[in-house]
Design a protein around this motif. Structure first.
Motif, PDB file in Angstrom:
ATOM      1  N   GLY A  85     -26.436 -55.607  -6.677  1.00  0.00           N
ATOM      2  CA  GLY A  85     -25.515 -55.311  -5.594  1.00  0.00           C
ATOM      3  C   GLY A  85     -24.065 -55.274  -6.046  1.00  0.00           C
ATOM      4  N   ALA A  86     -23.725 -56.078  -7.041  1.00  0.00           N
ATOM      5  CA  ALA A  86     -22.355 -56.078  -7.555  1.00  0.00           C
ATOM      6  C   ALA A  86     -21.996 -54.725  -8.159  1.00  0.00           C
ATOM      7  CB  ALA A  86     -22.189 -57.188  -8.598  1.00  0.00           C
ATOM      8  N   PHE A  87     -22.985 -54.036  -8.721  1.00  0.00           N
ATOM      9  CA  PHE A  87     -22.729 -52.709  -9.287  1.00  0.00           C
ATOM     10  C   PHE A  87     -22.774 -51.638  -8.200  1.00  0.00           C
ATOM     11  CE2 PHE A  87     -24.142 -55.112 -12.978  1.00  0.00           C
ATOM     12  CZ  PHE A  87     -23.219 -54.718 -13.934  1.00  0.00           C
ATOM     13  N   SER A  88     -23.784 -51.679  -7.344  1.00  0.00           N
ATOM     14  CA  SER A  88     -23.934 -50.613  -6.344  1.00  0.00           C
ATOM     15  C   SER A  88     -22.809 -50.640  -5.311  1.00  0.00           C
ATOM     16  CB  SER A  88     -25.301 -50.747  -5.656  1.00  0.00           C
ATOM     17  OG  SER A  88     -25.417 -51.991  -4.999  1.00  0.00           O
ATOM     18  N   ARG A  89     -22.261 -51.831  -5.024  1.00  0.00           N
ATOM     19  CA  ARG A  89     -21.165 -51.922  -4.052  1.00  0.00           C
ATOM     20  C   ARG A  89     -19.791 -51.781  -4.698  1.00  0.00           C
ATOM     21  NH1 ARG A  89     -24.240 -56.420  -2.366  1.00  0.00           N
ATOM     22  NH2 ARG A  89     -22.728 -57.779  -3.382  1.00  0.00           N
ATOM     23  N   GLY A  90     -19.741 -51.705  -6.021  1.00  0.00           N
ATOM     24  CA  GLY A  90     -18.468 -51.559  -6.725  1.00  0.00           C
ATOM     25  C   GLY A  90     -17.742 -52.874  -6.946  1.00  0.00           C
ATOM     26  N   THR A  91     -18.377 -54.000  -6.621  1.00  0.00           N
ATOM     27  CA  THR A  91     -17.724 -55.306  -6.797  1.00  0.00           C
ATOM     28  C   THR A  91     -17.446 -55.595  -8.259  1.00  0.00           C
ATOM     29  OG1 THR A  91     -18.990 -56.091  -4.887  1.00  0.00           O
ATOM     30  CG2 THR A  91     -17.915 -57.755  -6.230  1.00  0.00           C
ATOM     31  N   TRP A  92     -18.389 -55.233  -9.114  1.00  0.00           N
ATOM     32  CA  TRP A  92     -18.226 -55.483 -10.547  1.00  0.00           C
ATOM     33  C   TRP A  92     -17.032 -54.717 -11.099  1.00  0.00           C
ATOM     34  CZ3 TRP A  92     -19.348 -58.595 -14.370  1.00  0.00           C
ATOM     35  CH2 TRP A  92     -19.260 -58.141 -15.687  1.00  0.00           C
ATOM     36  N   ARG A  93     -16.909 -53.435 -10.725  1.00  0.00           N
ATOM     37  CA  ARG A  93     -15.799 -52.627 -11.217  1.00  0.00           C
ATOM     38  C   ARG A  93     -14.472 -53.167 -10.694  1.00  0.00           C
ATOM     39  NH1 ARG A  93     -16.195 -46.421  -9.816  1.00  0.00           N
ATOM     40  NH2 ARG A  93     -16.288 -47.370  -7.752  1.00  0.00           N
ATOM     41  N   ALA A  94     -14.431 -53.559  -9.428  1.00  0.00           N
ATOM     42  CA  ALA A  94     -13.201 -54.114  -8.858  1.00  0.00           C
ATOM     43  C   ALA A  94     -12.827 -55.437  -9.535  1.00  0.00           C
ATOM     44  CB  ALA A  94     -13.378 -54.323  -7.357  1.00  0.00           C
ATOM     45  N   VAL A 176     -32.629 -57.800 -14.762  1.00  0.00           N
ATOM     46  CA  VAL A 176     -33.185 -56.648 -14.033  1.00  0.00           C
ATOM     47  C   VAL A 176     -32.088 -55.962 -13.212  1.00  0.00           C
ATOM     48  CG1 VAL A 176     -34.815 -55.954 -12.235  1.00  0.00           C
ATOM     49  CG2 VAL A 176     -35.501 -57.632 -13.950  1.00  0.00           C
ATOM     50  N   GLY A 177     -31.239 -56.751 -12.565  1.00  0.00           N
ATOM     51  CA  GLY A 177     -30.168 -56.171 -11.757  1.00  0.00           C
ATOM     52  C   GLY A 177     -29.168 -55.390 -12.585  1.00  0.00           C
ATOM     53  N   ILE A 178     -28.792 -55.942 -13.742  1.00  0.00           N
ATOM     54  CA  ILE A 178     -27.844 -55.244 -14.619  1.00  0.00           C
ATOM     55  C   ILE A 178     -28.478 -53.987 -15.195  1.00  0.00           C
ATOM     56  CG2 ILE A 178     -26.606 -55.422 -16.816  1.00  0.00           C
ATOM     57  CD1 ILE A 178     -26.140 -58.363 -16.214  1.00  0.00           C
ATOM     58  N   ALA A 179     -29.763 -54.054 -15.532  1.00  0.00           N
ATOM     59  CA  ALA A 179     -30.440 -52.900 -16.142  1.00  0.00           C
ATOM     60  C   ALA A 179     -30.626 -51.764 -15.144  1.00  0.00           C
ATOM     61  CB  ALA A 179     -31.783 -53.328 -16.706  1.00  0.00           C
ATOM     62  N   THR A 180     -30.969 -52.084 -13.888  1.00  0.00           N
ATOM     63  CA  THR A 180     -31.256 -51.022 -12.914  1.00  0.00           C
ATOM     64  C   THR A 180     -30.030 -50.611 -12.107  1.00  0.00           C
ATOM     65  OG1 THR A 180     -31.893 -52.657 -11.222  1.00  0.00           O
ATOM     66  CG2 THR A 180     -33.627 -51.829 -12.678  1.00  0.00           C
ATOM     67  N   ARG A 181     -29.117 -51.568 -11.837  1.00  0.00           N
ATOM     68  CA  ARG A 181     -27.917 -51.319 -11.032  1.00  0.00           C
ATOM     69  C   ARG A 181     -28.248 -50.782  -9.643  1.00  0.00           C
ATOM     70  NH1 ARG A 181     -22.931 -49.252 -14.691  1.00  0.00           N
ATOM     71  NH2 ARG A 181     -23.187 -50.737 -16.392  1.00  0.00           N
ATOM     72  N   SER A 182     -29.430 -50.994  -9.203  1.00  0.00           N
ATOM     73  CA  SER A 182     -29.870 -50.528  -7.876  1.00  0.00           C
ATOM     74  C   SER A 182     -30.697 -51.633  -7.247  1.00  0.00           C
ATOM     75  CB  SER A 182     -30.695 -49.249  -8.007  1.00  0.00           C
ATOM     76  OG  SER A 182     -31.384 -48.979  -6.801  1.00  0.00           O
ATOM     77  N   VAL A 183     -30.310 -52.064  -6.052  1.00  0.00           N
ATOM     78  CA  VAL A 183     -31.055 -53.152  -5.396  1.00  0.00           C
ATOM     79  C   VAL A 183     -32.491 -52.742  -5.099  1.00  0.00           C
ATOM     80  CG1 VAL A 183     -31.167 -54.654  -3.380  1.00  0.00           C
ATOM     81  CG2 VAL A 183     -28.951 -54.196  -4.465  1.00  0.00           C
ATOM     82  N   PRO A 184     -32.740 -51.572  -4.471  1.00  0.00           N
ATOM     83  CA  PRO A 184     -34.138 -51.212  -4.184  1.00  0.00           C
ATOM     84  C   PRO A 184     -34.987 -51.064  -5.439  1.00  0.00           C
ATOM     85  CG  PRO A 184     -32.638 -49.871  -2.885  1.00  0.00           C
ATOM     86  CD  PRO A 184     -31.805 -50.592  -3.887  1.00  0.00           C
ATOM     87  N   VAL A 252     -23.853 -55.305 -20.420  1.00  0.00           N
ATOM     88  CA  VAL A 252     -22.543 -55.513 -19.793  1.00  0.00           C
ATOM     89  C   VAL A 252     -21.421 -54.982 -20.665  1.00  0.00           C
ATOM     90  CG1 VAL A 252     -20.867 -57.314 -19.191  1.00  0.00           C
ATOM     91  CG2 VAL A 252     -23.198 -57.448 -18.333  1.00  0.00           C
ATOM     92  N   SER A 253     -21.526 -55.161 -21.965  1.00  0.00           N
ATOM     93  CA  SER A 253     -20.434 -54.783 -22.862  1.00  0.00           C
ATOM     94  C   SER A 253     -20.426 -53.309 -23.215  1.00  0.00           C
ATOM     95  CB  SER A 253     -20.508 -55.613 -24.148  1.00  0.00           C
ATOM     96  OG  SER A 253     -21.728 -55.367 -24.821  1.00  0.00           O
ATOM     97  N   ARG A 254     -21.594 -52.650 -23.154  1.00  0.00           N
ATOM     98  CA  ARG A 254     -21.677 -51.274 -23.646  1.00  0.00           C
ATOM     99  C   ARG A 254     -21.699 -50.211 -22.557  1.00  0.00           C
ATOM    100  NH1 ARG A 254     -20.233 -51.170 -28.911  1.00  0.00           N
ATOM    101  NH2 ARG A 254     -21.309 -52.825 -30.099  1.00  0.00           N
ATOM    102  N   ARG A 255     -22.236 -50.560 -21.382  1.00  0.00           N
ATOM    103  CA  ARG A 255     -22.461 -49.500 -20.402  1.00  0.00           C
ATOM    104  C   ARG A 255     -21.197 -49.149 -19.638  1.00  0.00           C
ATOM    105  NH1 ARG A 255     -27.985 -50.410 -17.218  1.00  0.00           N
ATOM    106  NH2 ARG A 255     -27.386 -48.354 -16.438  1.00  0.00           N
ATOM    107  N   ASP A 256     -21.157 -47.896 -19.200  1.00  0.00           N
ATOM    108  CA  ASP A 256     -20.013 -47.382 -18.441  1.00  0.00           C
ATOM    109  C   ASP A 256     -19.955 -48.077 -17.078  1.00  0.00           C
ATOM    110  OD1 ASP A 256     -17.916 -45.810 -17.557  1.00  0.00           O
ATOM    111  OD2 ASP A 256     -19.286 -44.317 -16.707  1.00  0.00           O
ATOM    112  N   VAL A 257     -18.774 -48.423 -16.619  1.00  0.00           N
ATOM    113  CA  VAL A 257     -18.616 -49.078 -15.320  1.00  0.00           C
ATOM    114  C   VAL A 257     -17.850 -48.197 -14.334  1.00  0.00           C
ATOM    115  CG1 VAL A 257     -18.707 -51.391 -16.283  1.00  0.00           C
ATOM    116  CG2 VAL A 257     -16.498 -50.250 -16.039  1.00  0.00           C
ATOM    117  N   SER A 258     -17.620 -46.955 -14.693  1.00  0.00           N
ATOM    118  CA  SER A 258     -16.840 -46.086 -13.821  1.00  0.00           C
ATOM    119  C   SER A 258     -17.676 -45.525 -12.681  1.00  0.00           C
ATOM    120  CB  SER A 258     -16.225 -44.933 -14.625  1.00  0.00           C
ATOM    121  OG  SER A 258     -17.243 -44.160 -15.234  1.00  0.00           O
TER     122      SER A 258
END
Length: 259
Positions: A85-94, A176-184, A252-258
């Motif tokens: 959820g942190a990725f899908s909602r943009g919380t991580w990027r913010a 799993v959450g970091i790898a998929t970046r999708s809650v469903p 976390v260190s390698r993947r794009d967060v944009s």
């Protein structure tokens, strides 16, 4: 990392969170403790919860410790939801805009979630012990030794084992959450693994009972029939922990967060 910890703790430890989590934890602990005690046999030759075992030193926390083994899917779902959820909602990027250190942000966030879990574990045990005191005598359980020195040491060990159990499932859910970046998608993959694969396929295969991470974590809190115990269990869980933490760090260190 301290700033990330404080930020995540402040975000999670709001009154609304406690108003939901504490009553649910008390209810869950009370119900399962009642079920475990009222269905316990007089004695069990394979270990586990029995009237004889409950009447020994440390018996006050035996039922709630065994009941924790049923929470694995719930724990996995919660951590997958928070992480993805942190990725899908943009919380991580913010968050990265205010805290550019990716590793320290991820570590502080995870530690804060485990710290919240530790508080809930204390409530879980307090509610379970109180329920056991109410229900136990009516089922023939002798509670006279539940507060001696040995029982207090056992209670501390039980809470530590539950914390290891929660941390293990938390780490798996975060991966799993970091790898998929999708809650469903994350929840679907996690529940598929934790349910049918771990507990249907794994329990019927020797390699599953020896090496599947979910079953190894279950042995930590309900190890009477464990296929692996002691040093081998600790070593295998430590290896899985290092691998999971390393995979999280790499993603976390390698993947794009944009996006």
């Amino acid at each position: 990392m301290k700033r990330a910890f404080v930020a995540e703790w402040t975000r999670l430890a709001r009154p609304r969170t406690w108003l939901i989590a504490i009553p649910f934890t008390i209810l869950y602990s009370a119900v399962l403790t009642v079920v475990m005690i009222t269905t316990a046999p007089q004695r069990s030759f394979s270990g586990g919860v029995s009237i004889d075992a409950l009447s020994q030193s440390g018996g006050g926390t035996l039922a709630v410790t065994a009941a924790v083994a049923f929470t694995s899917v719930l724990l996995l779902a919660v951590f997958v939801g928070m992480s993805a959820g942190a990725f899908s909602r943009g919380t991580w990027r913010a968050s990265l805009l205010h805290h550019p250190g990716r590793m320290s942000l991820a570590t502080g966030t995870f530690v804060a979630r485990i710290a919240i879990s530790a508080v809930i574990i204390v409530v879980l045990f307090a509610a379970g012990l109180g329920t056991a005191y109410i229900v136990g005598p009516g089922q023939g359980v002798d509670t006279s030794s539940w507060l001696d020195a040995q029982s207090l040491r056992t209670a501390g060990e039980d809470m530590l084992r539950v914390l290891v159990f929660v941390t293990g499932w938390g780490l798996l859910g975060t991966l799993v959450g970091i790898a998929t970046r999708s809650v469903p998608i994350g929840l679907g993959a996690a529940i598929l693994w934790a349910g049918p694969i771990e507990h249907v396929l794994g329990e019927n295969l020797s390699i599953g009972r020896d090496f599947f991470p979910g079953l190894l974590l279950q042995y930590v809190v309900a190890g009477d029939n464990a296929a692996v115990s002691g040093g081998a269990l600790a070593l295998r869980l430590a290896v899985y922990g290092v691998v999971a933490a390393g995979a999280c760090a790499l993603l976390v260190s390698r993947r794009d967060v944009s996006s």
